[in-house]
Write an enzyme that holds these catalytic residues in place. Structure first.
Site, PDB file in Angstrom:
ATOM      1  N   LYS A  53       3.327 -11.365  -3.021  1.00 15.87           N
ATOM      2  CA  LYS A  53       2.028 -11.505  -2.350  1.00 15.87           C
ATOM      3  C   LYS A  53       1.950 -10.512  -1.188  1.00 15.87           C
ATOM      4  O   LYS A  53       2.927 -10.311  -0.467  1.00 15.87           O
ATOM      5  CB  LYS A  53       1.914 -12.953  -1.820  1.00 15.87           C
ATOM      6  CG  LYS A  53       0.709 -13.237  -0.940  1.00 15.87           C
ATOM      7  CD  LYS A  53      -0.572 -13.273  -1.728  1.00 15.87           C
ATOM      8  CE  LYS A  53      -1.770 -13.498  -0.816  1.00 15.87           C
ATOM      9  NZ  LYS A  53      -3.052 -13.470  -1.542  1.00 15.87           N
ATOM     10  N   GLY A  80      -8.593 -14.128   0.754  1.00 18.74           N
ATOM     11  CA  GLY A  80      -8.629 -13.607   2.115  1.00 18.74           C
ATOM     12  C   GLY A  80      -7.289 -13.102   2.598  1.00 18.74           C
ATOM     13  O   GLY A  80      -6.982 -13.132   3.787  1.00 18.74           O
ATOM     14  N   CYS A 138      -8.353  -3.042   1.222  1.00 20.60           N
ATOM     15  CA  CYS A 138      -8.703  -3.804   2.421  1.00 20.60           C
ATOM     16  C   CYS A 138      -9.772  -3.070   3.220  1.00 20.60           C
ATOM     17  O   CYS A 138      -9.817  -1.850   3.208  1.00 20.60           O
ATOM     18  CB  CYS A 138      -7.499  -3.961   3.337  1.00 20.60           C
ATOM     19  SG  CYS A 138      -6.049  -4.467   2.479  1.00 20.60           S
ATOM     20  N   ASN A 200      -7.121  -2.975  -8.827  1.00 14.36           N
ATOM     21  CA  ASN A 200      -7.242  -4.204  -8.053  1.00 14.36           C
ATOM     22  C   ASN A 200      -8.495  -4.903  -8.581  1.00 14.36           C
ATOM     23  O   ASN A 200      -9.100  -4.437  -9.563  1.00 14.36           O
ATOM     24  CB  ASN A 200      -7.348  -3.855  -6.562  1.00 14.36           C
ATOM     25  CG  ASN A 200      -6.874  -4.987  -5.676  1.00 14.36           C
ATOM     26  OD1 ASN A 200      -7.062  -6.158  -6.001  1.00 14.36           O
ATOM     27  ND2 ASN A 200      -6.263  -4.661  -4.556  1.00 14.36           N
ATOM     28  N   THR A 201      -8.924  -5.982  -7.946  1.00 11.35           N
ATOM     29  CA  THR A 201     -10.037  -6.769  -8.503  1.00 11.35           C
ATOM     30  C   THR A 201     -11.393  -6.083  -8.326  1.00 11.35           C
ATOM     31  O   THR A 201     -11.577  -5.256  -7.434  1.00 11.35           O
ATOM     32  CB  THR A 201     -10.105  -8.147  -7.831  1.00 11.35           C
ATOM     33  OG1 THR A 201     -10.110  -7.965  -6.413  1.00 11.35           O
ATOM     34  CG2 THR A 201      -8.909  -8.999  -8.216  1.00 11.35           C
ATOM     35  N   GLY A 251      -4.839  -5.320 -15.016  1.00 13.41           N
ATOM     36  CA  GLY A 251      -6.216  -5.750 -15.272  1.00 13.41           C
ATOM     37  C   GLY A 251      -6.345  -6.540 -16.547  1.00 13.41           C
ATOM     38  O   GLY A 251      -6.501  -5.952 -17.621  1.00 13.41           O
TER      39      GLY A 251
END
Lengths: 312, 285
Positions: A53, A80, A138, A200-201, A251
């Site tokens: 993480k 978050g 970010c 990433n998302t 993905g």
């Protein structure tokens, strides 16, 4: 070795820059905790690498709930960037990870360029880390919250500052919320990245029609899961053609077939993410599936598949 | 045990992570064939599944993450508290059909394999001796049966005040109340529409019983648990609640199942719960 024929087992080893992995299957950051969460369900020593993480300098509490919502063949998350912070990561999470025979890659995140380099510097003093993966999706709070990874100059700046702060292999994790992924890929390659990982998302949202409110407290969230695979695959193919450093594909990878699509499109390795939630053994099954596929295709090494997609 | 974080506040998360790995509970993934299906009402279903490892290690208050098939839609597993865990390797889950996931599970025929992960989470703490009150609302009754059954095995149901069970209407409540009675617990019921028992909220039945008990265990809708928590706080009686949230993994990895903790920050319902002390939770209005 194959007990029936005596033939050598297919070679699954791949190199991500200076990092040699026993196989190309890694866990995606944010979907595997700090490894120990899955220890009773998965043989962690079967994995190519564990990416933990994402860690920030200070602990982050994360967003208020609701933070997750299922969507068709996927899910939205607005966790978050909740994490225990680098100090507690080193003292509480790393000891367990060090006992494993699997490389541990630490994903790092920040809201300023300084935070990234300070993090990379701190992690220089921790034992047991094989590489850094840099989350550049970010928001840059000094630039009005624009994501680092959406502007080539900012992606370059983060890459360079991490590169200078660490001797570990540096993997830059790209944001898909851009117009031209090849542009960002080339920028971070030039800035010194050893490898890139993507995607990433994807930014998304969902609405509750009874309350007429967004389903996520944060309104937006990141979409992941099988629904995003076609987009991820397309971007991996584009990025792999734009750079010469290794590309790690992420993905919607759930099965060995998915993993093979990414390898053929140019990925040197893959990360399994959301699938860990509903099929904790997905990573192990994919590793076994790759061995089986190579045997069926009479190939000796997984490296023969990388970038083998034919387009003419 | 608690420690002071640098800010001087008690940090519940730090307490959890200081427990060395040797004390962590075992978790299993089992392909569990359906051994029994009951349709208690048109939308309330009970499945009995053969999951021997989960059944052996389960403690009341823990839950499982269930998946009906290899489908990608619905994608995620669904959490269900363990309603029963019997000696012959069987567990039961009790649930209302509310969406895609529960619909698929309710449609599973006998011998279909349900993929389960469990037992998960923090269960009820039964170390406080003496009379206790179990109070359940709606589907919150589910984990309380497992708790009652274990307490009964320890002889704790003898001369105990009644179990309090509430629901909107009679429907499944009658059958469930009988099952608690069979364990040797007296039962009082309450329904919103008065079709059986007290006509009103089950929490209204607590007032007479609270002075007699040393521990309250509650599970049900949040407003109901809040009412019980506040009554217990006023009476100085320890109260354990069982929280419910959306979950993606149930394993402590996705960090999606947070609930506001008292004193700031969040607890993760799958790891710091689902059972926790009422005092650990922020009871939002």
């Amino acid at each position: 070795m194959d007990p029936l024929t005596g033939a050598a087992s297919p070679d699954l080893r791949v190199d991500i820059g200076p990092l040699r992995l026993r196989n190309p299957v890694m866990t995606a950051s944010g979907t595997f905790g700090y490894g120990e969460e899955f220890a009773s369900l998965v043989n962690l020593n079967r994995l190519g690498a564990i990416i933990v993480k994402g860690i920030s300098l200070e602990p982050r509490r994360g967003n208020p709930p609701p933070k997750i919502i299922e969507t068709a063949c996927g899910m939205l998350n607005a966790i978050g960037l909740e994490n225990v912070g680098v100090d507690r990561f080193i003292t509480e999470k790393l000891p367990f990870l060090r006992r494993l025979e699997t490389p541990v890659i630490v994903n790092i995140l920040g809201d300023s360029i300084e935070e990234y380099s300070r993090l990379a510097d701190k992690l220089n003093y921790a034992r047991g880390i094989a590489a850094l993966e840099v989350n550049i999706s970010c928001p840059n709070v000094k630039k009005g919250g624009v994501a680092f990874g959406t502007v080539p100059e900012m992606a370059t700046a983060v890459t360079r500052s991490v590169r200078q702060a660490t001797g570990l292999p540096v993997i830059i994790k790209l944001s898909p919320n851009v117009t031209d992924i090849a542009l960002i890929a080339r920028a971070v390659e030039e800035a010194g990245a050893d490898a890139i990982s993507l995607i990433n998302t994807l930014l998304g949202m969902a609405v509750d029609i009874r309350t007429r409110r967004p389903r996520l407290a944060n309104i937006f969230g990141g979409l992941s899961g099988p629904a995003i695979k076609p987009v991820a695959l397309r971007m991996v193919w584009q990025a792999a053609r734009a750079v010469s450093i290794p590309v790690v594909g992420i993905g919607g990878i759930t099965t060995v077939e998915d993993a093979l699509e990414f390898l053929m499109a140019g990925a040197t390795a893959v990360q399994v993410g959301t699938a860990n939630f509903f099929r904790p053994t997905a990573t192990e099954e994919i590793v076994a599936g790759l061995e089986e596929f190579l045997r069926q295709e009479d190939l000796s090494s997984v490296r023969q598949l990388i970038g083998s997609l034919k387009t003419e | 045990m608690s420690i002071r974080s640098r800010t001087g506040r008690v940090d519940i998360k730090a307490t959890y992570y200081l427990i060395p790995p040797v004390f962590s509970m075992p978790e299993f993934q089992e392909k569990s064939p359906v051994r029994g299906r009951e349709q208690l009402t048109p939308d309330v279903c009970r499945l009995t599944l053969h999951a021997p490892k989960i059944a052996e290690h389960a403690r009341p208050g823990q839950f499982v993450m269930a998946r009906a098939g290899a489908t990608l839609d619905p994608l995620l597993r669904r959490p269900f508290s363990i309603h029963k865990a019997t000696g012959d390797g069987l567990i039961s889950i009790l649930f209302k059909v509310v969406g895609k996931g529960t619909r698929l599970l309710a449609a599973a025929a006998e011998s279909v394999e349900i993929d389960l992960i469990g037992p998960l989470g923090r269960g009820f703490d039964t170390t406080v001796a003496g009379p206790h009150c179990l109070i359940g609302g709606g589907m919150g009754i589910a984990p309380l049966y497992f708790l009652a059954e274990r307490l009964m095995r320890a002889g704790r149901q003898a001369s105990n005040p009644p179990v309090l069970l509430g629901a909107q209407t009679q429907a499944e409540l009658l059958l469930l109340a009988e099952e608690f009675t069979e364990l040797g617990y007296p039962v009082l019921t309450a329904t919103d529409d008065g079709t059986i028992g007290h006509h009103g909220f089950v929490t209204e039945l607590l007032d007479d019983i609270l002075p007699e008990v040393q521990q309250v265990y509650v599970c049900g809708p949040m407003p109901m648990m809040r009412t019980v928590a506040l009554k217990c706080r006023a009476a100085g009686t320890p109260c354990q609640v069982s929280l419910e949230t959306h979950m993606a993994c149930g394993l402590g990895a996705c960090l999606g199942c947070t609930y506001p903790a008292s004193g700031g920050g969040y607890l993760h319902v799958c790891k710091d719960g689902p059972v926790c002390s009422a005092e650990e939770v922020t009871w939002t209005l």
